[in-house]
Structures are given as C-alpha cells and as structure tokens.
Design a protein around this motif. Structure first.
Motif: not given
Length: 509
Positions: A339-354
């Motif tokens: 899923a596509s998520l967002v950090k406090q600084d606005g940068k995108a984050y994905k669960l698959s990064e783990n």
C-alpha cells in the motif's frame, strides 16, 4: 445536437442509478472523539459502510455506496437507531449529543420516509407502555390470540395513518407492514415455547387457530428473510428443537465439528425452505458461532469452504468473506498486500520496503480511547525488546494529515519505527486491504521477512500468541514471568493485600 442530447441522457441515467448516499449534519454538544457509522441493517456482514468524524463544533459530512435502498443503522457513541436511505440521496441529519441517535431530525431527500419511520417508532414506544404483554403471555391461548389480533390491528392502523400523512416510499411501507407481521410472529413463537412450562402444562400444543394465524402472517417468506433480521431469528427459534435432535443424532463419535458445519448439513434436509432463506440463516449462524477473533486457523478454513460451497447468493457470499477477513485477518502465508503511504515529511512509503526483515504493522487513530492509555505502553516494551531483529510500521488512519502529525508526535515520540499516514484515513486503500474498522482499533498484524502474513489480525498486544510468533520470527526469546513470583512480588509491594491473603510475611530473596 443529437450527440450532446445523447450524452445528457446518459449522464442523467448514471446519476439516477447512483448508489451513493451523501450525508452531512451537526450533533450539538458532541465530542470530537465520537464517530458516526452507517451499517446496512438487513445485511449479514454488519460491517460499517463508513466511519465519519465530527469536528469541534459537531459538524460532519461523508458519502458511501449504499448496497440497496432500505434500512440502515446509525451508530454513535455506542447507541444505535434505524434510518431509511436510498441511493442517490443527499441527507441532512441533526440532533443533540444527549439524545442522538435515539432522536434526530432529517431534512433533504430522506425526510418523508424517516418522518414516517420515526412516527412509527414513537407510536410503538407509547403503545408498548399500554399493552401488558406479560399478562397476555401468561394467559390462556384464546385470550392471547385475541390480544395479538388487536395488537396487530392497532399497529397497522397507525401505519396507515402515518402513510397518509407522510407519503413514504412504497418499499418502505411494504417493509413496515412485513415488520409488523414479524413482530407478531416472534410473540407467537415465544408463547408457543414458554406457555407450557409457565402454565404448568408440559403437554401444551398450539391449536389449529394458532397455527392458522401463524401461517397467515408468514405469507411473504422471501421478502421478509431478505429485509428483516428479526424474521431470520424467528425461523431459527422455530427450528431449534428439530436442529438439536438432528445434531445429537449426527454428532455421535465425531470431534471438532463446528456449529456451522452441523447447521449446513441440517439445512440440506429442509426441502421446503427457499435457498435464499437457507443462505441467510446459515450466514447468521456462522456470524454468531464461528466467525470471531479467536477462531482457530483450521476452523477459519472450514468456514471459508462452507461459504464457498453452501452459500449460493453472491452478495451474501461476498459479505461473509469480507466479514471473516475483517474479524480474523488475512490468511496466514498469503503475500501481504502492499500500500502507498506517506511520511510526515511528505515522502512516499511502501510496506514492501521492509522485505528481508520481519515487521509489525500497527494501525491506530487519535480518536480511539485505548491507544494512549493501554496500547502504547505495551507497544514500547515490545519495540524495545525486538527492535534489533525486526521493523515496526505505525500506520495512522486519522481523518487528516495534520491530525496524523499531532498524534504521532504526541503518542509515538521516541518509539523506534516508521510513522506513516494512510491518505483517506478509514477510507484509505490500506484500511480496506487489511480490513481495518473502527471497532478493532488499535490493531496489528505481523509480516515475515518474505513479505507474507505471519499472524491473524490482533487487537491485544498482551496475547501470548504474539510473543510466540515474534520469538519464532526473530530468534529471540522474550523473558517468561513465573505467575507465582509475580504474585509474590505483588504481595510484598501491597501490605494490605498481604494481610488478607497470607498471614505470614512473604519470603524474601
């Protein structure tokens, strides 16, 4: 010109067929921590269709896809009431926090239908105080039947009077007439089951007049079983003695048979029951008996198989599977949805990064009262012990990114992990993929290093199952506390308890 006319006709057709309901309003005196949910009243899944927040002034707004025109339940502050909605409506609801949703005012497209509905509810509340049902239930059968005929006539007269005054939708009027029948049917069923023991006459059998009246009321099975859950309960009450005999005769020598399995087999013997009724009844039994957070994995698979093979109606099948996923979580061993998520600084984050390291996904929101007082202290202990071997992702499902920033900074400051926001909050992509609803927040799921689901959806960080899974995935071994030592320490700390439970001083080491 014809081209534009055709486009206009198509646009009108699409709008007229829309199932979306737009709701807005104001609850005076409400707390921003409260939420409003809408649930389809006649469905089998009973999952919220939307979870709407209120601002500091009690204002709220939102929209959701209504599965069908009909009865819905408003949930607010652990209180419920019915509302009739149709796809394409714009509904304005107002009330006071002290009495909402028991009392509310509707304006907009849904006004006339809900004025009719509320008029009926008010009449029944007043009428119920005038009728001594206890006395009727304890009386002889002829007096009881006479009383039931009068109750039915009185309620129906009120329905007709309110229909002339409010001109409700014909489907709502039909529903209300069937609802009256179902109310009387349940009273008849209760009388038939309880009259013998109450009257000291265990051999009591209902008369022909009783059965004829029951058959007269029970003349619209398919419509009632589709739209009125209380009718499904009535059918189950009537079936209970027969089902118990069937279960006793067919469970001898068998172990591990679920209620759902036995009831599915029993329904196959009921040749006179419409398939749609069987679907609704089996769904009701599964939801009540075998779809719950502590269902063993083997039973989860059994229930899924019954849903696939015995439930024929596609909508009921889909609702049950959705409910099962929401309650028990995604299937262990399946690839975890990204899923596509967002950090406090606005940068995108994905669960698959783990991927490559096990991790915990922890869902929370600021309006959940348990997150700060119960969940976070335990979460900190878990993170501190396992953080060298696994990752932690804290997914906020608040209504706005600003609220996410405030909440994460306040609650999770200093806790090692990735803080991210799910755009859309409870309506976000990740909330839907992981079956996250207001009733199960905060919740969490463990994912292994290969990106596969490693645990059911859990809501309690103190469950022993959690430690077992984390130890297995990380190779660590969480300290086990001897309950006797724990009690001994408690006795030493609390002299008053020591005095009550152990007259001798607790030994010291």
């Amino acid at each position: 010109m014809k081209k534009y006319l055709l486009l206009f006709i198509i646009a009108v057709f699409v709008m007229s067929c829309s199932k979306k309901v737009e709701v807005k309003g104001k609850i005076t005196g409400s707390s921003p921590l409260e939420r409003i949910e809408f649930v389809e009243a006649s469905g089998v899944g009973t999952l919220p269709l939307i979870n709407i927040g209120l601002d500091k002034d009690g204002n709220f707004s939102g929209s959701f896809e209504a599965p069908k025109d009909g009865m819905y339940v408003i949930n607010y502050a652990n209180k419920q009431n019915l509302i009739y909605l149709e796809g394409g409506q714009k509904v304005n609801i107002s009330g006071n926090a002290m009495t909402f949703p028991n009392e509310y005012i509707i304006t907009g497209d849904a006004k006339k239908n809900n004025d009719f509905l509320q008029g009926n509810q008010k009449f029944l509340a007043e009428y119920g105080n005038k009728v001594n049902l206890g006395q009727l239930m304890a009386g002889d059968e002829s007096t009881f039947l006479k009383g039931m005929h009068k109750v039915e006539a009185d309620i129906n007269k009120n329905v007709e009077d309110l229909a002339k005054k409010n001109n409700p939708n014909k489907n709502l009027l039909e529903w209300k007439k069937n609802d009256v029948k179902v109310t009387i049917l349940n009273l008849l069923a209760n009388y038939e089951m309880s009259h013998g023991p109450m009257a000291g006459n265990p051999s009591y059998k209902a008369s022909k007049a009783f059965k004829d009246y029951e058959a007269q009321l029970d003349n619209n099975k398919e419509a009632m079983v589709k739209s009125i859950p209380l009718y499904r309960q009535y059918l189950l009450v009537k079936m209970t003695p027969d089902f118990q005999k069937y279960a006793e005769a067919n469970s001898k020598g068998k172990t591990g048979v679920t209620t759902s399995e036995m009831f599915a087999q029993y329904l196959k013997t009921k040749k006179d029951l419409p398939q749609i009724a069987k679907d609704y009844l089996l769904a009701f039994v599964m939801a009540q008996s075998d779809i719950h957070p502590t269902t063993p994995g083997a039973n989860i698979d059994k229930i899924k198989k019954i849903i696939d093979t015995d439930i024929k109606d596609a909508t009921i099948k889909a609702d049950l599977l959705k409910m099962q996923m929401a309650i028990t979580g995604l299937k262990i061993g399946e690839v975890a949805p990204d899923a596509s998520l967002v950090k406090q600084d606005g940068k995108a984050y994905k669960l698959s990064e783990n991927k490559g390291k096990p991790y915990m996904v922890f869902f929370y929101a600021s309006w959940n009262p348990y997150i700060g007082e119960a969940a976070v202290p335990v979460l900190k202990e878990i993170v501190n012990f396992y953080k060298s071997k696994m990752n932690f992702v804290f997914v906020n499902v608040d209504d706005t990114k600003d609220q996410f920033t405030k909440t994460s900074n306040s609650l999770l400051k200093g806790v090692q992990g990735v803080n991210v926001y799910a755009e859309g909050g409870m309506e976000s992509d990740i909330a839907k993929k992981y079956g996250v609803y207001g009733f199960k927040l905060p919740c969490f799921v463990i994912i292994d290093k290969d990106g596969k689901i490693a645990s059911r959806s859990l809501v309690n960080l103190g469950e022993p199952e959690l430690v077992t899974i984390l130890d297995k995935l990380t190779g660590l071994s969480a300290p086990k506390v001897d309950p006797n030592i724990q009690m001994q320490q408690q006795l030493q700390v609390d002299p008053s308890m020591q005095q009550q439970t152990n007259p001798q001083p607790a030994p010291t080491k």
